[in-house]
Design a protein around this motif. Structure first.
Motif, PDB file in Angstrom:
ATOM      1  N   ILE A 184       0.580  -1.028  -0.612  1.00 22.14           N
ATOM      2  CA  ILE A 184      -0.126   0.085  -0.581  1.00 22.14           C
ATOM      3  C   ILE A 184       1.019   1.116  -0.275  1.00 22.14           C
ATOM      4  O   ILE A 184       1.680   1.637   0.855  1.00 22.14           O
ATOM      5  N   ALA A 185       1.207   1.596  -0.767  1.00 27.57           N
ATOM      6  CA  ALA A 185       2.315   3.397  -1.996  1.00 27.57           C
ATOM      7  C   ALA A 185       1.398   3.871  -0.401  1.00 27.57           C
ATOM      8  O   ALA A 185       0.263   4.281  -0.536  1.00 27.57           O
ATOM      9  N   ASN A 186       1.977   5.135  -0.466  1.00 22.10           N
ATOM     10  CA  ASN A 186       1.495   6.745  -0.051  1.00 22.10           C
ATOM     11  C   ASN A 186       0.107   6.941  -0.641  1.00 22.10           C
ATOM     12  O   ASN A 186      -0.754   7.105  -0.311  1.00 22.10           O
ATOM     13  N   ALA A 187       0.125   6.670  -1.942  1.00 25.51           N
ATOM     14  CA  ALA A 187      -0.850   7.492  -3.087  1.00 25.51           C
ATOM     15  C   ALA A 187      -2.185   6.426  -2.638  1.00 25.51           C
ATOM     16  O   ALA A 187      -3.157   7.022  -2.366  1.00 25.51           O
ATOM     17  N   SER A 188      -2.328   5.485  -2.452  1.00 25.79           N
ATOM     18  CA  SER A 188      -3.208   4.582  -2.189  1.00 25.79           C
ATOM     19  C   SER A 188      -3.374   4.160  -0.891  1.00 25.79           C
ATOM     20  O   SER A 188      -5.065   4.944  -0.415  1.00 25.79           O
ATOM     21  N   SER A 189      -2.422   5.111   0.229  1.00 27.54           N
ATOM     22  CA  SER A 189      -3.027   5.470   0.962  1.00 27.54           C
ATOM     23  C   SER A 189      -3.550   6.715   1.819  1.00 27.54           C
ATOM     24  O   SER A 189      -4.646   6.661   2.519  1.00 27.54           O
ATOM     25  N   GLU A 190      -3.258   7.459   0.860  1.00 24.23           N
ATOM     26  CA  GLU A 190      -4.037   8.816   1.019  1.00 24.23           C
ATOM     27  C   GLU A 190      -5.372   8.489   0.657  1.00 24.23           C
ATOM     28  O   GLU A 190      -6.501   8.921   0.768  1.00 24.23           O
ATOM     29  N   LYS A 191      -5.851   7.786  -0.964  1.00 24.69           N
ATOM     30  CA  LYS A 191      -6.956   7.649  -1.247  1.00 24.69           C
ATOM     31  C   LYS A 191      -7.588   6.992   0.287  1.00 24.69           C
ATOM     32  O   LYS A 191      -8.803   7.430   0.167  1.00 24.69           O
ATOM     33  N   LEU A 192      -7.129   5.601   0.689  1.00 24.57           N
ATOM     34  CA  LEU A 192      -8.179   5.282   1.106  1.00 24.57           C
ATOM     35  C   LEU A 192      -8.299   6.390   2.927  1.00 24.57           C
ATOM     36  O   LEU A 192      -9.585   6.329   3.538  1.00 24.57           O
ATOM     37  N   TYR A 193      -7.132   7.156   2.645  1.00 26.90           N
ATOM     38  CA  TYR A 193      -7.732   8.310   4.169  1.00 26.90           C
ATOM     39  C   TYR A 193      -8.709   8.695   3.698  1.00 26.90           C
ATOM     40  O   TYR A 193      -9.804   9.394   5.258  1.00 26.90           O
ATOM     41  N   MET A 194      -8.715   8.830   2.658  1.00 30.13           N
ATOM     42  CA  MET A 194     -10.186  10.180   1.909  1.00 30.13           C
ATOM     43  C   MET A 194     -12.194   9.722   2.778  1.00 30.13           C
ATOM     44  O   MET A 194     -13.023  10.576   2.177  1.00 30.13           O
TER      45      MET A 194
END
Lengths: 420, 116
Positions: A184-194
């Motif tokens: 889970i890369a940074n970009a993915s985790s940011e999407k999940l944070y949303m």
């Protein structure tokens, strides 16, 4: 059940193996060219705030002052110890995947007394080789990664975490940050944070699978499934040929003339082509790139890159050097300080399946034999004994800095560990 | 050319010292002896073959980490604890009273000495 065995601060543990005086010392290992930190003992981050990737020049004084033991990368040592670890692990299961130099997935299905078996694995590596390991066990690779992470972080686990029940998995995932999950890369985790997903458990229990798939692609969905205990990632123990082979290095000192730059490029071609042949491949494309220092605000940043398509596949070092040099000739600009260069071989085919060309000769049998003889001698010797004169004989201008390299303890008769 | 096929039937591999001296390849390390603590049994420059997978027994030769250094000594179990003893009587015994302090690197299974 799937186990992930991971060596603790592997490069540092290798450096400590023959150095009892370092037993309780903090150790860091630097990247090629002594550029930045690539490995550190666990106390380093806590005590000194040094992270992986920190440039060495920023922390040199700190290291000196605190008597942190600093090492240049000693790849002949790490590779040898890694091989010992992997071979020892392979005793415990017929189905194993060496995932990287210091970690491996082991398929432990059918093992009855899991806990004692895993302890036995851990003990074997630590006693027979002397490298400490952490082991995470769970139904899937993804969960085994989580278990391994917890085994390393918490001292009270004694280096082993087994997540074999729903309750244990719930408990583990509840506090596990989603961005620390495997893949889970940074970009993915940011999407999940949303979506309000912050922990691994929230991610696992998020119901809209279609949306997960849309957001994180199929592999993202597979990762979610794996967290639920549904295996999607199998053990991959078949050798997969690389689709692209790269050799890039930062120079010890900046290079301003074309000649040393060409020498460096010839060396990178040599190492890339050897790797190409070792996987029985040929390439149909070669790229060359070089650039100035990124970290020096005093100079203008320049980067040069060019690719050539070949009309037929080749694995011939000499031919590839010739083509790479043409590219350097075309790109080179006088009066600039170059700090890094690299070579990429791409459009890689199996040598037995590559497309022939009607008008151009592919590698002749004679040439193939020559390459094989060179490879055999070079691999046996461990150093590049036979190479094109294009690689130069004295690489002072651009050679890597390895100021703090330890002896080749396990691969050179003249550098064996000494005992009194 | 074979002699009535005899050669093919009887061709065996050359003897290998690796096979003879190394029982556990992945757990075996080579080390270089220095000094004369173990003279005359072990001389300076000898190559020591060290197996980490063996548990040290009393009277065996071992490599032990002690006081930040690697020692080549004879390992003895006594009523007072462990002793690391040199072959050369000019060297003093090293007493290890607390079991936890003993840090054995491995057992020396053989020694290689080159004369030429």
């Amino acid at each position: 059940m799937m186990a992930l065995v991971d060596c603790n601060a592997f490069f540092c543990s290798c450096e400590k193996l023959f150095r009892p005086d370092l037993k309780n010392r903090s150790v860091i290992v630097l990247s090629n060219n002594d550029g930045c930190v690539v490995a550190a003992t666990r106390d380093i981050k806590k005590k000194f705030g040094i992270r992986i990737g920190t440039p060495y020049f920023q922390i040199k004084q700190l290291c000196d002052y605190n008597q942190i033991a600093v090492f240049s990368s000693n790849f002949s040592l790490y590779t040898n110890i890694s091989d010992r670890v992997m071979k020892t692990l392979s005793r415990f299961t017929p189905n194993m995947e060496a995932y990287s130099v210091d970690e491996a997935f082991l398929d432990l299905s059918g093992i009855k007394n899991l806990e004692s078996y895993v302890q036995e694995i851990k003990k074997s590596i630590e006693v027979e080789i002397g490298i400490p390991v952490g082991i995470g066990v769970a139904p899937t690779k993804m969960l085994a990664k989580v278990a391994n992470n917890l085994a390393k972080k918490n001292d009270e686990t004694n280096g082993i975490v087994i997540l074999n029940s729903k309750e244990k998995q719930d408990q583990a995932l509840e506090k596990f940050p989603v961005e620390d999950l495997w893949g889970i890369a940074n970009a993915s985790s940011e999407k999940l944070y949303m979506l309000g997903i912050k922990t691994a458990k929230q991610f696992r229990d998020y119901k809209n699978e279609n949306y997960v798939k849309k957001l994180l692609s199929v592999t993202g969905l597979q990762r979610q499934q794996e967290l639920r205990g549904i295996a999607c990632f199998q053990i991959e123990n078949i050798f997969i040929a690389k689709k692209q082979i790269q050799a890039t290095r930062t120079f010890g000192t900046a290079v301003t003339e074309i000649h040393p730059l060409k020498e460096a490029v010839a060396n990178y071609v040599t190492s890339a082509a050897q790797r190409l042949r070792s996987q029985e491949s040929v390439c149909c494309e070669i790229s060359v790139y070089f650039r100035t220092d990124k970290h020096n605000p005093g100079i203008i940043y320049h980067q040069f890159f060019k690719t050539t398509r070949l009309s037929s596949g080749t694995a011939n070092t000499f031919k590839l050097i010739e083509i790479a040099w043409k590219l350097v000739d075309e790109l080179f600009v006088d009066g600039i300080e170059y700090k890094k260069a690299g070579v990429t071989l791409s459009r890689i085919d199996n040598k037995h399946e590559t497309q022939m060309n009607l008008f151009e000769q592919c590698d002749s049998l004679k040439n193939e034999v020559l390459m094989k003889v060179m490879d055999d001698i070079n691999i046996k010797d461990g150093e590049l004994l036979l190479k094109s004169l294009a690689c130069g004989v004295n690489n002072h201008a651009w050679r890597m800095l390895r100021e703090y390299k330890s002896p080749r303890f396990t691969t050179s008769w003249s550098e064996l560990p000494k005992v009194i | 050319m074979s002699l009535f096929g005899i050669q093919e039937d009887h061709l065996e591999n050359y003897l290998s010292l690796d096979q003879k001296l190394i029982k556990n390849k992945t757990a075996t390390f080579f080390m270089r002896a220095q000094g004369d603590a173990m003279a005359p049994l072990i001389a300076a420059r000898d190559i020591l073959i060290v197996d980490r997978s063996l548990k040290a027994k009393s009277n065996q030769l071992i490599i032990a980490n002690y006081n930040d250094q690697m020692f080549c000594r004879r390992f003895l179990k006594s009523t007072q604890g462990f002793i690391l003893r040199a072959e050369n009587s000019r060297f003093k015994d090293i007493y290890i009273t607390n079991e936890d302090q003993l840090d054995v690197f491995g057992v020396i299974t053989s020694v290689v000495r080159e004369f030429v």
